[in-house]
Design a protein around this motif. Structure first.
Motif, short mmCIF file in Angstrom:
data_model
loop_
_atom_site.label_atom_id
_atom_site.label_comp_id
_atom_site.label_asym_id
_atom_site.label_seq_id
_atom_site.Cartn_x
_atom_site.Cartn_y
_atom_site.Cartn_z
N VAL A 45 0.86 -1.18 0.00
CA VAL A 45 0.00 0.00 0.00
C VAL A 45 0.90 1.23 0.00
CG1 VAL A 45 -1.75 1.31 1.28
CG2 VAL A 45 -1.85 -1.19 1.23
N GLN A 46 0.68 2.11 -0.98
CA GLN A 46 1.47 3.34 -1.10
C GLN A 46 0.58 4.53 -0.76
OE1 GLN A 46 4.13 3.46 -4.60
NE2 GLN A 46 3.22 1.48 -5.18
N GLU A 47 1.02 5.30 0.23
CA GLU A 47 0.31 6.51 0.61
C GLU A 47 1.27 7.69 0.47
OE1 GLU A 47 -2.62 4.36 3.85
OE2 GLU A 47 -0.88 5.43 4.58
N THR A 48 0.79 8.88 0.68
CA THR A 48 1.60 10.08 0.49
C THR A 48 2.87 10.09 1.35
OG1 THR A 48 -0.43 11.28 0.03
CG2 THR A 48 1.53 12.60 0.45
N THR A 49 2.75 9.67 2.60
CA THR A 49 3.88 9.77 3.52
C THR A 49 4.45 8.44 3.97
OG1 THR A 49 2.38 9.87 5.42
CG2 THR A 49 3.06 11.98 4.44
N GLN A 50 3.86 7.34 3.50
CA GLN A 50 4.38 6.04 3.91
C GLN A 50 4.03 4.94 2.92
OE1 GLN A 50 2.90 4.42 7.58
NE2 GLN A 50 0.76 4.60 6.99
N VAL A 51 4.80 3.86 3.04
CA VAL A 51 4.58 2.64 2.27
C VAL A 51 4.41 1.52 3.29
CG1 VAL A 51 5.64 1.01 0.67
CG2 VAL A 51 5.98 3.46 0.34
N ARG A 52 3.36 0.72 3.14
CA ARG A 52 3.13 -0.40 4.05
C ARG A 52 3.18 -1.71 3.27
NH1 ARG A 52 -1.38 2.44 5.32
NH2 ARG A 52 -2.68 0.68 4.75
N ILE A 53 3.87 -2.68 3.87
CA ILE A 53 3.92 -4.03 3.31
C ILE A 53 3.33 -4.96 4.36
CG2 ILE A 53 5.43 -5.90 2.53
CD1 ILE A 53 7.45 -3.66 1.75
N THR A 54 2.28 -5.67 3.98
CA THR A 54 1.64 -6.61 4.89
C THR A 54 1.80 -8.01 4.31
OG1 THR A 54 0.03 -4.97 5.62
CG2 THR A 54 -0.52 -7.28 6.02
N VAL A 55 2.30 -8.92 5.14
CA VAL A 55 2.46 -10.31 4.75
C VAL A 55 1.54 -11.15 5.63
CG1 VAL A 55 4.50 -10.63 6.22
CG2 VAL A 55 4.09 -12.20 4.36
N GLU A 56 0.81 -12.07 4.99
CA GLU A 56 -0.10 -12.97 5.69
C GLU A 56 0.17 -14.40 5.26
OE1 GLU A 56 -3.78 -11.18 4.32
OE2 GLU A 56 -4.11 -10.37 6.33
N GLY A 57 0.00 -15.32 6.18
CA GLY A 57 0.16 -16.72 5.87
C GLY A 57 0.34 -17.54 7.13
N LYS A 58 0.24 -18.85 6.99
CA LYS A 58 0.34 -19.70 8.18
C LYS A 58 1.75 -19.72 8.77
CE LYS A 58 0.90 -23.84 5.40
NZ LYS A 58 0.42 -25.14 5.06
N ALA A 59 2.77 -19.39 7.99
CA ALA A 59 4.14 -19.37 8.50
C ALA A 59 4.45 -18.10 9.30
CB ALA A 59 5.13 -19.49 7.34
N VAL A 60 3.60 -17.07 9.16
CA VAL A 60 3.83 -15.78 9.81
C VAL A 60 3.40 -15.86 11.27
CG1 VAL A 60 3.38 -13.29 9.74
CG2 VAL A 60 3.37 -14.62 7.62
N ALA A 61 4.28 -15.44 12.18
CA ALA A 61 3.91 -15.39 13.59
C ALA A 61 2.65 -14.53 13.72
CB ALA A 61 5.05 -14.79 14.41
N GLU A 62 1.68 -15.03 14.44
CA GLU A 62 0.40 -14.34 14.66
C GLU A 62 -0.42 -14.15 13.39
OE1 GLU A 62 0.32 -11.40 17.63
OE2 GLU A 62 2.11 -12.15 18.60
N GLY A 63 -0.04 -14.81 12.29
CA GLY A 63 -0.85 -14.79 11.08
C GLY A 63 -0.62 -13.65 10.11
N ALA A 64 -0.13 -12.50 10.62
CA ALA A 64 0.09 -11.34 9.74
C ALA A 64 1.15 -10.42 10.35
CB ALA A 64 -1.20 -10.57 9.51
N GLN A 65 1.83 -9.71 9.47
CA GLN A 65 2.83 -8.73 9.89
C GLN A 65 2.77 -7.56 8.92
OE1 GLN A 65 6.86 -9.94 9.09
NE2 GLN A 65 7.75 -8.34 10.34
N THR A 66 2.88 -6.34 9.45
CA THR A 66 2.92 -5.15 8.61
C THR A 66 4.19 -4.36 8.93
OG1 THR A 66 0.51 -5.01 8.49
CG2 THR A 66 1.74 -3.01 7.97
N LEU A 67 4.93 -4.04 7.88
CA LEU A 67 6.10 -3.17 7.99
C LEU A 67 5.75 -1.85 7.33
CD1 LEU A 67 8.96 -5.62 6.95
CD2 LEU A 67 8.34 -4.92 9.26
N SER A 68 6.15 -0.74 7.96
CA SER A 68 5.90 0.60 7.40
C SER A 68 7.23 1.28 7.14
CB SER A 68 5.09 1.45 8.37
OG SER A 68 3.80 0.91 8.53
#
Length: 141
Positions: A45-68
């Motif tokens: 997701v690309q916004e004016t002041t930030q970029v977010r990357i969200t990864v989801e899957g069964k291998a991901v701790a807690e099911g999802a992770q978002t990096l900004s």
């Protein structure tokens, strides 16, 4: 007061345009980050002041992770400009650019892929799967 026919048509066109824009989010990438044979779902997701990357899957701790990441050429944890691209790449656990030291939690597996976040203007941000934390980690020159 009733609206004229041109005003109603313009209002309808604007509403349809907004609905179309809202419903056409980019499809997530499907990439096997940890090398287990099952791809994770990655959304950018690309916004004016930030970029977010969200990864989801069964291998991901807690099911999802978002990096900004910010959008600021003066910051190490930011891209220089928009738009950016997110592309799969071969996993390199000991990048020469970092002195060939092994990245924490990185394991080379034949099916595993890393990701490269690039704006084409400054050094790319490299994301890899950290097997210790069960999530994405990143590095940059």
């Amino acid at each position: 007061m009733p609206y004229s026919k041109p005003t109603r048509l313009l209002t309808l066109a604007v509403m349809l345009s907004i609905t179309a824009c809202a419903s056409h989010a980019p499809e997530p990438l499907r990439v096997d980050l940890d090398g287990d044979g099952a791809p994770e779902s990655i959304r950018l997701v690309q916004e004016t002041t930030q970029v977010r990357i969200t990864v989801e899957g069964k291998a991901v701790a807690e099911g999802a992770q978002t990096l900004s990441f910010g959008v600021d050429p003066a910051r190490q944890d930011a891209v220089c400009a928009l738009p950016v691209t997110l592309t799969p790449a071969a996993t390199d656990c000991a990048p020469e650019a970092l002195g060939a030291g092994t990245l924490p939690g990185c394991v080379v597996k034949p099916m595993a892929r890393s990701l490269t976040l690039s704006d084409g203007q400054c050094d790319a941000i490299h994301l890899y799967w950290n097997h210790d934390t069960r999530g994405l980690a990143w590095w940059r020159m």
